[in-house]
Design a protein around this motif. Structure first.
Motif, mmCIF file in Angstrom:
data_model
loop_
_atom_site.group_PDB
_atom_site.id
_atom_site.type_symbol
_atom_site.label_atom_id
_atom_site.label_comp_id
_atom_site.label_asym_id
_atom_site.label_seq_id
_atom_site.Cartn_x
_atom_site.Cartn_y
_atom_site.Cartn_z
ATOM 1 N N GLN A 57 -15.659 11.958 -29.865
ATOM 2 C CA GLN A 57 -15.970 10.397 -29.822
ATOM 3 C C GLN A 57 -16.215 10.246 -30.953
ATOM 4 O O GLN A 57 -15.715 9.181 -31.822
ATOM 5 C CB GLN A 57 -16.894 10.029 -28.980
ATOM 6 C CG GLN A 57 -17.094 8.702 -28.664
ATOM 7 C CD GLN A 57 -18.375 8.453 -29.670
ATOM 8 O OE1 GLN A 57 -18.244 7.549 -30.634
ATOM 9 N NE2 GLN A 57 -19.565 8.976 -29.399
ATOM 10 N N LYS A 58 -17.275 11.073 -31.789
ATOM 11 C CA LYS A 58 -17.580 10.679 -33.080
ATOM 12 C C LYS A 58 -16.639 10.752 -34.300
ATOM 13 O O LYS A 58 -16.340 10.068 -35.085
ATOM 14 C CB LYS A 58 -18.981 11.533 -33.417
ATOM 15 C CG LYS A 58 -19.967 11.238 -32.512
ATOM 16 C CD LYS A 58 -21.011 12.198 -33.020
ATOM 17 C CE LYS A 58 -22.411 11.988 -32.131
ATOM 18 N NZ LYS A 58 -23.360 12.957 -32.073
ATOM 19 N N ARG B 126 -10.453 4.760 -39.032
ATOM 20 C CA ARG B 126 -9.905 3.847 -40.224
ATOM 21 C C ARG B 126 -9.242 4.490 -41.282
ATOM 22 O O ARG B 126 -8.612 3.638 -41.942
ATOM 23 C CB ARG B 126 -11.419 3.588 -40.877
ATOM 24 C CG ARG B 126 -12.597 3.011 -39.813
ATOM 25 C CD ARG B 126 -13.800 2.636 -40.283
ATOM 26 N NE ARG B 126 -13.901 1.741 -41.133
ATOM 27 C CZ ARG B 126 -14.831 1.398 -42.061
ATOM 28 N NH1 ARG B 126 -15.386 2.539 -42.762
ATOM 29 N NH2 ARG B 126 -14.905 0.407 -42.888
ATOM 30 N N ILE B 127 -9.035 5.825 -41.524
ATOM 31 C CA ILE B 127 -8.033 6.298 -42.441
ATOM 32 C C ILE B 127 -7.022 7.142 -41.970
ATOM 33 O O ILE B 127 -6.195 7.472 -42.615
ATOM 34 C CB ILE B 127 -8.989 6.985 -43.532
ATOM 35 C CG1 ILE B 127 -9.953 8.233 -42.866
ATOM 36 C CG2 ILE B 127 -9.952 6.206 -44.417
ATOM 37 C CD1 ILE B 127 -10.408 9.155 -44.099
ATOM 38 N N TYR C 11 -14.173 7.836 -33.966
ATOM 39 C CA TYR C 11 -15.070 6.783 -34.857
ATOM 40 C C TYR C 11 -14.946 6.901 -36.126
ATOM 41 O O TYR C 11 -14.856 5.973 -36.896
ATOM 42 C CB TYR C 11 -16.308 6.618 -34.239
ATOM 43 C CG TYR C 11 -16.853 5.395 -34.667
ATOM 44 C CD1 TYR C 11 -16.734 4.095 -34.101
ATOM 45 C CD2 TYR C 11 -18.281 5.387 -35.337
ATOM 46 C CE1 TYR C 11 -17.070 3.000 -34.540
ATOM 47 C CE2 TYR C 11 -18.759 4.233 -35.934
ATOM 48 C CZ TYR C 11 -18.456 3.039 -35.364
ATOM 49 O OH TYR C 11 -19.041 1.666 -36.052
ATOM 50 N N ALA C 12 -15.213 8.182 -36.665
ATOM 51 C CA ALA C 12 -15.488 8.122 -38.356
ATOM 52 C C ALA C 12 -14.045 8.351 -38.862
ATOM 53 O O ALA C 12 -13.967 7.852 -39.960
ATOM 54 C CB ALA C 12 -16.256 9.389 -38.422
ATOM 55 N N VAL D 74 -18.562 16.588 -38.151
ATOM 56 C CA VAL D 74 -17.617 15.518 -38.402
ATOM 57 C C VAL D 74 -17.127 15.293 -39.836
ATOM 58 O O VAL D 74 -15.959 15.132 -40.035
ATOM 59 C CB VAL D 74 -18.266 14.151 -37.867
ATOM 60 C CG1 VAL D 74 -17.495 12.820 -38.002
ATOM 61 C CG2 VAL D 74 -18.404 14.475 -36.421
ATOM 62 N N PRO D 75 -18.193 15.170 -40.811
ATOM 63 C CA PRO D 75 -17.710 14.918 -42.209
ATOM 64 C C PRO D 75 -16.755 16.141 -42.724
ATOM 65 O O PRO D 75 -15.846 15.749 -43.495
ATOM 66 C CB PRO D 75 -18.796 14.596 -43.067
ATOM 67 C CG PRO D 75 -20.024 15.118 -42.127
ATOM 68 C CD PRO D 75 -19.569 14.895 -40.655
#
Lengths: 269, 321
Positions: free
Chosen positions: A234-235, A242-243, A238-239, A203-204
């Motif tokens: 999904q993850k 916001r950006i 979510y992560a 994810v990151p």
């Protein structure tokens, strides 16, 4: 304003390659329908070269889809591409092994062969009017001095988008950012990031690649895939919501995950 | 120097764990060469004498409680942040990146743990790391929370950007960076303790399951039971030529092994390997036929085949030819 990023879901291709999983036609059609309905930009639906059953499934997905683009996965050989054409997908995706371990040990070929095969396969699909995207397999371990000219040749052949695959999941967020940033700046092609979760950083890494200029992000529902799986749909939402503008809300992704669990019915999920 | 503090035991407060299991967990964490093991007071009281050779940190609610536990040299405490005793690690929660600017008020503390920072990777984290180290002159432990599924990435980046101390918990217990992921990532990306045998992670997993009753996902990064299974033709073929092709590290490092799974995505080479593994003689030219039968069976079953099912299909093929 948040920049726009596009989700490419590969649950039905790379996700299904999770050992032990085997979707039947109904499951694949249902999952594709669900992803199409929520507005996933592209669905990588399968591998036509697997045989008649898979091709029938892919034709059914094509017949039922409304909004999403449907792509199919191919090895870099003409036979695979012929199988794909029978399904008449929106996009023919061709995987090109680009690290030396893949080229010299798996294929027992060399860099010149890769250039030639890529050109042959891209031209064959494009001649029939298909949009082609390429997947640079194991790009995270590849030699950039080979990767960049290969991407430039692909661009000359009319390929607009290249998948940058961290096939064995060894990238760190900064390294992922740097590689994708350099790739985008040098080649000018659109980049699709494909991460694996072997070290728990799928994810990151995907988020950093998107920050570096990758406009497309590969995911799978529930993060299913080879070994420790892929970037979880999904993850990721979510992560990253916001950006970035992803066109899919986190709430929707949770609903999709829940419905997918019921469709897949795999005891280990 | 990299120092890792494990906080798994602190997160097990609510479980009614037997003392010997808690002690065993300490022993295994020491085998995994974590530098410090943190415990809460209730867990410590339950555990009793701690295994020798370890460095322990006790979590207390007030610095004044430290005097009750003279057997400990290190404490962690979330309080007003002005206790300058070197044995106290001052824990400060950072929920918003703007709070990093106000860390200057803690600039003189000798030991600080920064907990939270869960979305730091969404920002210019390298500059933020620099600002953290500029604002605090003492030793800084970073304890990233995993709300955005990025705690491992944050912990690793902290180290790769000059940080020395990180906090993690096994399987990310309590919402922190999963210890097993941090250990493997540092091994691969930083060559931190490259020869350390991490097969103890499997024993830690069993203990964790026994204490918490929680199941570990079979594809959980690093410790999942099935992460080295292989089925897809392209992968089986690749791994047979060189495991490095599709594996970031050898399964034995983490006490696991490869398993060949036969199913819908198998190729002919996997069929040949499986026959050899089970001692079945497959005449040349029948590989494709057997593969098609296997794939059909797998699609119908919606799962891969076990060895018995594979044997049954093989026998059926041999009867027909």
């Amino acid at each position: 304003m948040k920049s726009q990023k596009f989700i490419i879901d590969t649950t039905l291709r790379d996700g299904e390659q999770s050992p032990g999983l085997a979707f039947n036609k109904e499951q694949k059609v249902l999952l594709a329908g669900m992803l199409d309905q929520i507005g996933v930009y592209q669905i990588e639906a399968g591998i036509p070269a697997l045989g008649k059953y898979e091709k029938n499934t892919l034709c059914e997905i094509m017949a039922q889809k409304k909004k999403s683009l449907i792509s199919v996965w191919n090895r870099a050989n003409l036979n695979d591409i012929k199988h794909s054409m029978e399904c008449n997908p929106d996009i023919i995706h061709i995987s090109i092994p680009v690290s030396y371990v893949q080229i010299y040990k798996k294929l027992n070929k060399n860099k010149t062969w890769i250039f030639k095969e890529m050109a042959k396969c891209v031209c064959a699909a494009k001649e029939q009017g298909y949009e082609v995207t390429l997947g640079f397999e194991d790009a995270s371990r590849a030699d950039v001095s080979f990767l960049m000219p290969l991407a430039l040749q692909a661009k000359e052949l009319g390929v607009k988008r290249i998948r940058f695959a961290d096939t064995v999941g060894v990238l760190t967020p900064t390294r992922c950012y740097e590689l994708v940033n350099e790739f985008v700046k040098y080649t000018g092609v659109e980049v699709e990031i494909h991460t694996h979760n072997d070290l728990g950083m799928a994810v990151p890494n995907a988020v950093q690649a998107a920050k570096a200029g990758a406009d497309y992000i590969d995911t799978t529902i529930l993060g299913i895939g080879e070994r420790a799986g892929n970037c979880d749909f999904q993850k990721l939402i979510y992560a990253a919501e916001r950006i970035f503008n992803l066109n899919i809300s986190h709430y929707t992704s949770l609903t999709v995950e829940e419905r997918a669990r019921r469709i897949i019915e795999y005891k280990k999920l | 120097m990299i120092r890792i503090t494990d906080v798994t035991l602190t997160t097990l407060d609510l479980y009614d764990a037997k003392p010997e299991l808690l002690r065993k967990m300490c022993e295994h964490l020491l085998e995994a060469e974590v530098d410090f093991i943190e415990l809460s007071v209730p867990v410590y009281l339950k555990t009793g004498p701690l295994p020798r050779g370890g460095k322990y940190i006790l979590r207390i609610n007030d610095p004044l409680e430290a005097i009750n536990y003279l057997e400990f040299n290190n404490f962690i405490c979330r309080h007003n942040g002005y206790d300058r005793s070197p044995s106290i690690i001052n824990e400060i929660q950072v929920n918003d990146m703007r709070e990093i600017n106000s860390l200057t008020q803690f600039s003189k503390l000798e030991n600080v743990r920064l907990t939270g920072l869960d979305d730091i990777l969404n920002h210019d984290y390298i500059s933020l790391f620099e600002r953290i180290t500029k604002n605090i002159s003492g030793r800084i432990e970073l304890c990233p929370e995993n709300r955005y599924y990025s705690a491992t990435g944050i912990a690793v980046e902290w180290i790769l950007n000059g940080g020395t101390d990180i906090v993690a918990s096994f399987v990310g217990s309590g919402g922190f960076a999963p210890l097993e992921e941090v250990l493997l990532a540092l091994r691969i990306c930083k060559r931190h303790k490259p020869n350390l045998d991490l097969s103890v992670l499997q024993e830690l997993k069993e203990l964790y399951v026994e204490i918490t009753g929680k199941e570990i996902y079979s594809h959980k990064a690093v410790i999942g039971e099935d992460i080295f299974d292989m089925e897809a033709g392209i992968h089986v073929n690749g791994i047979a030529k060189s495991p490095k092709m599709y594996e970031p590290y050898e399964p034995e490092i983490v006490g696991n092994s490869r398993k060949l799974i036969i199913g819908k995505h198998s190729g002919t080479s996997a069929i040949v390997f499986k026959c050899r593994e089970l001692g079945l003689k497959l005449p040349k030219g029948l590989e494709r036929k057997l593969l098609i039968m296997v794939q059909r069976y797998s699609i119908k079953k919606q799962a891969s085949l076990n060895d018995e099912e594979f044997r049954m299909i093989y026998c059926k093929l041999m009867e027909d030819v």
